[in-house]
Design a protein around this motif. Structure first.
Motif, mmCIF file in Angstrom:
data_model
loop_
_atom_site.group_PDB
_atom_site.id
_atom_site.type_symbol
_atom_site.label_atom_id
_atom_site.label_comp_id
_atom_site.label_asym_id
_atom_site.label_seq_id
_atom_site.Cartn_x
_atom_site.Cartn_y
_atom_site.Cartn_z
ATOM 1 N N ASP A 17 0.814 -1.216 0.000
ATOM 2 C CA ASP A 17 0.000 0.000 0.000
ATOM 3 C C ASP A 17 0.850 1.269 0.000
ATOM 4 O OD1 ASP A 17 -2.550 -1.170 -0.033
ATOM 5 O OD2 ASP A 17 -2.435 -1.584 2.120
ATOM 6 N N GLN A 18 2.165 1.120 0.047
ATOM 7 C CA GLN A 18 3.051 2.277 0.052
ATOM 8 C C GLN A 18 3.631 2.511 -1.350
ATOM 9 O OE1 GLN A 18 3.494 4.399 2.700
ATOM 10 N NE2 GLN A 18 1.795 3.145 3.500
ATOM 11 N N PRO A 19 3.927 3.767 -1.699
ATOM 12 C CA PRO A 19 4.471 4.076 -3.037
ATOM 13 C C PRO A 19 5.790 3.354 -3.289
ATOM 14 C CG PRO A 19 3.746 6.071 -1.930
ATOM 15 C CD PRO A 19 3.711 4.989 -0.904
ATOM 16 N N LEU A 20 5.994 2.983 -4.537
ATOM 17 C CA LEU A 20 7.230 2.304 -4.922
ATOM 18 C C LEU A 20 7.908 2.985 -6.104
ATOM 19 C CD1 LEU A 20 9.118 -0.188 -4.605
ATOM 20 C CD2 LEU A 20 7.679 -1.346 -6.288
ATOM 21 N N LEU A 21 7.120 3.414 -7.119
ATOM 22 C CA LEU A 21 7.674 4.014 -8.331
ATOM 23 C C LEU A 21 7.822 5.524 -8.192
ATOM 24 C CD1 LEU A 21 5.638 2.218 -11.155
ATOM 25 C CD2 LEU A 21 7.922 1.660 -10.329
ATOM 26 N N TYR A 22 8.882 6.060 -8.834
ATOM 27 C CA TYR A 22 9.021 7.503 -8.967
ATOM 28 C C TYR A 22 8.174 7.986 -10.144
ATOM 29 C CZ TYR A 22 12.932 7.447 -5.674
ATOM 30 O OH TYR A 22 13.696 7.308 -4.560
ATOM 31 N N ALA A 23 7.773 9.234 -10.071
ATOM 32 C CA ALA A 23 6.903 9.787 -11.110
ATOM 33 C C ALA A 23 7.576 9.814 -12.468
ATOM 34 C CB ALA A 23 6.443 11.199 -10.721
ATOM 35 N N ASP A 24 8.921 9.879 -12.515
ATOM 36 C CA ASP A 24 9.623 9.934 -13.797
ATOM 37 C C ASP A 24 10.178 8.569 -14.210
ATOM 38 O OD1 ASP A 24 11.655 9.707 -11.934
ATOM 39 O OD2 ASP A 24 12.986 11.133 -12.933
ATOM 40 N N ASP A 25 9.613 7.492 -13.657
ATOM 41 C CA ASP A 25 10.055 6.164 -14.068
ATOM 42 C C ASP A 25 9.686 5.942 -15.536
ATOM 43 O OD1 ASP A 25 9.787 3.101 -14.447
ATOM 44 O OD2 ASP A 25 10.790 3.289 -12.510
ATOM 45 N N LEU A 26 10.645 5.494 -16.315
ATOM 46 C CA LEU A 26 10.425 5.330 -17.758
ATOM 47 C C LEU A 26 9.407 4.240 -18.082
ATOM 48 C CD1 LEU A 26 14.123 5.796 -18.850
ATOM 49 C CD2 LEU A 26 12.207 7.268 -19.502
ATOM 50 N N GLY A 27 9.174 3.346 -17.160
ATOM 51 C CA GLY A 27 8.112 2.367 -17.367
ATOM 52 C C GLY A 27 6.756 3.024 -17.383
ATOM 53 N N THR A 28 6.600 4.069 -16.561
ATOM 54 C CA THR A 28 5.343 4.820 -16.513
ATOM 55 C C THR A 28 5.258 5.839 -17.639
ATOM 56 O OG1 THR A 28 5.198 4.570 -14.117
ATOM 57 C CG2 THR A 28 3.933 6.354 -15.097
ATOM 58 N N LEU A 29 6.352 6.565 -17.874
ATOM 59 C CA LEU A 29 6.329 7.633 -18.876
ATOM 60 C C LEU A 29 6.235 7.111 -20.304
ATOM 61 C CD1 LEU A 29 9.029 10.089 -17.485
ATOM 62 C CD2 LEU A 29 6.547 10.236 -17.249
ATOM 63 N N GLY A 104 19.646 12.420 -17.329
ATOM 64 C CA GLY A 104 19.940 13.838 -17.476
ATOM 65 C C GLY A 104 18.874 14.580 -18.256
ATOM 66 N N GLY A 105 17.693 13.976 -18.398
ATOM 67 C CA GLY A 105 16.617 14.640 -19.130
ATOM 68 C C GLY A 105 16.300 13.903 -20.406
ATOM 69 N N PRO A 106 15.142 14.157 -20.997
ATOM 70 C CA PRO A 106 14.688 13.405 -22.160
ATOM 71 C C PRO A 106 15.540 13.576 -23.403
ATOM 72 C CG PRO A 106 13.246 15.286 -21.740
ATOM 73 C CD PRO A 106 14.151 15.165 -20.562
ATOM 74 N N LYS A 107 16.327 14.685 -23.505
ATOM 75 C CA LYS A 107 17.107 14.908 -24.720
ATOM 76 C C LYS A 107 18.524 14.353 -24.644
ATOM 77 C CE LYS A 107 14.644 19.059 -26.206
ATOM 78 N NZ LYS A 107 14.775 20.483 -26.601
ATOM 79 N N SER A 108 18.911 13.891 -23.464
ATOM 80 C CA SER A 108 20.295 13.459 -23.310
ATOM 81 C C SER A 108 20.489 11.976 -23.557
ATOM 82 C CB SER A 108 20.786 13.782 -21.903
ATOM 83 O OG SER A 108 20.107 12.989 -20.948
ATOM 84 N N ALA A 109 19.408 11.275 -23.890
ATOM 85 C CA ALA A 109 19.534 9.837 -24.092
ATOM 86 C C ALA A 109 20.310 9.512 -25.359
ATOM 87 C CB ALA A 109 18.148 9.193 -24.162
ATOM 88 N N VAL A 110 20.334 10.442 -26.307
ATOM 89 C CA VAL A 110 21.048 10.199 -27.548
ATOM 90 C C VAL A 110 22.005 11.360 -27.812
ATOM 91 C CG1 VAL A 110 20.851 9.866 -30.033
ATOM 92 C CG2 VAL A 110 19.129 8.887 -28.528
#
Length: 306
Positions: A17-29, A104-110
Motif C-alpha cells: 500500500d506504500q508508493p514504490l515508483l518515482y513519477a519519472d520512471d520510464l516504465g510509466t512515462l 539527465g533529461g529526455p534529450k540526453s539519451a542520444v
C-alpha cells in the motif's frame, strides 16, 4: 491470508500500500520496460525457469541491463512463500529502464547518434495478487473469441526488430484496447490476425488448434510471443503420442479443426467455445488437453533451461 505481496530484488518484503515508483520512471512515462506473469500454485511458482529465461530474452530485445536471474529467483520464491499455499496467485515480474532523471533529461539519451553513457538503475520488483474471477470461468466454461486484425504482416518481426514483436514489453495499451473492443462485442478474448489473414496470438495468450492427435501453433518468426504454457503442453503431449507442430495458420484453419485453445500462464488452458459468433462444441479430447497442461506445468518447474 494476505491479498497482495510486494518484494524488491534486495529481498525486502514491502508494504504493497506504500508508493514504490518515482513519477519519472520510464516504465510509466514511456512503457519502457518488460514484465512476466506467472501462476503461483501450492506456494510455488509454476514454470519459474521458463519465465526467467523469457525475462532475459525480453531484456536483451530492449537493450536493458542483463537481469540477475539468481536475485530474481530469490525474490520470486520469497513472494510465493509470503503468498502461501492455500490459494492460487498471479505473480508479476516488472523491470523498467529506471528514472528518466538518471539520463539527465529526455534529450540526453542520444548524443551524436549514440546512446548516452548515463545509465539509470532499473526499477525491479515482484508482485503477487489474487487470480481474477474471469480465470475460473475461462478454465471451466471456455471463452467467446473474436478475430481482429493487428494490421501488420507476418514479415514485420524479422524486417523491423525494433518493433519488439515477440518481447513481453510494458507497452500493452493496444492489447487492452483490443480486449475492451471485444467486450463491447460480447466476447471474452481476441485472436489477432495479420494482413495476410494468418493467425497470430491473443492479447495475453498463445493460440493453438487441435486436429485429432495433432497440435498446431503459429511459429515465433511471425512475431508472436513464445508461449510458456504452450511449450509445457507440447512437452507433455509428445509423451502422450501427439504430433506437436509450429506451423503457419490461416484464419480459415480456425474453423477446420477439432478445437481452439487460448493458452496462458494464469488461465492455463481456455477452450474457445465461440468464434466470431459461431458456437464451437467441446471435442472428446478437451479433458485430456486440460490434464496435459496441468501435468506439463508441474513438470516445467523442474526444467532448468529453455
Amino acid at each position: 491470508m494476505v491479498d497482495r505481496v510486494l518484494v524488491t530484488l534486495d529481498g525486502e518484503v514491502r508494504d504493497a500500500d506504500q508508493p514504490l515508483l518515482y513519477a519519472d520512471d520510464l516504465g510509466t512515462l514511456r512503457g519502457d520496460g518488460i514484465f512476466e506473469t506467472a501462476l503461483v500454485r501450492g506456494g510455488t511458482v509454476c514454470a519459474l525457469d521458463f519465465h526467467l529465461a523469457r525475462l532475459r530474452r525480453s531484456a536483451q530485445a530492449l537493450d536493458l541491463p542483463e537481469p540477475d536471474l539468481a536475485r530474481w529467483r530469490e525474490a520470486m520464491e520469497t513472494a510465493a512463500k509470503e503468498w502461501g499455499a492455500e490459494t492460487e496467485g498471479v505473480m508479476r515480474l516488472v523491470l523498467t529502464r529506471g528514472r528518466e532523471s538518471a539520463l539527465g533529461g529526455p534529450k540526453s539519451a542520444v548524443r551524436s547518434g549514440e546512446l548516452s553513457e548515463a545509465v539509470p538503475v532499473p526499477t525491479t520488483y515482484v508482485m503477487v495478487m489474487a487470480v481474477p474471477e474471469r480465470v475460473e470461468t475461462a478454465r471451466s466454461e471456455g471463452v467467446a473469441v473474436v478475430t481482429l486484425t493487428r494490421g501488420i504482416s507476418i514479415d514485420l518481426a524479422q524486417a523491423a526488430p525494433w518493433q519488439l514483436l515477440g518481447a513481453k514489453t510494458l507497452s500493452y495499451a493496444t492489447n487492452m484496447a483490443a480486449l475492451r473492443f471485444a467486450a463491447r462485442m460480447g466476447a471474452d478474448d481476441v485472436i489477432f490476425t495479420s494482413t495476410e489473414h494468418r493467425v497470430l496470438e491473443g492479447p495475453r495468450s498463445t493460440v493453438m488448434i487441435v486436429r485429432d492427435k495433432q497440435l498446431i501453433t503459429p511459429p515465433a518468426k511471425h512475431g508472436v510471443l513464445p508461449g510458456i504454457t504452450q511449450r509445457a503442453l507440447y512437452a507433455e503431449a509428445e509423451r502422450n503420442g501427439y504430433d506437436c507442430r509450429y506451423e503457419p495458420l490461416f484464419s480459415a484453419d480456425l474453423f477446420d479443426c477439432d478445437s481452439i485453445w487460448m493458452l496462458s500462464s494464469v488461465a492455463l488452458a481456455a477452450r474457445v467455445n465461440s468464434l466470431d459468433g459461431v458456437r464451437l462444441s467441446a471435442p472428446e479430447s478437451a479433458t485430456e488437453i486440460v490434464a496435459m497442461v496441468d501435468r506439463g506445468i508441474d513438470r516445467a518447474g523442474t526444467i532448468a533451461d529453455w
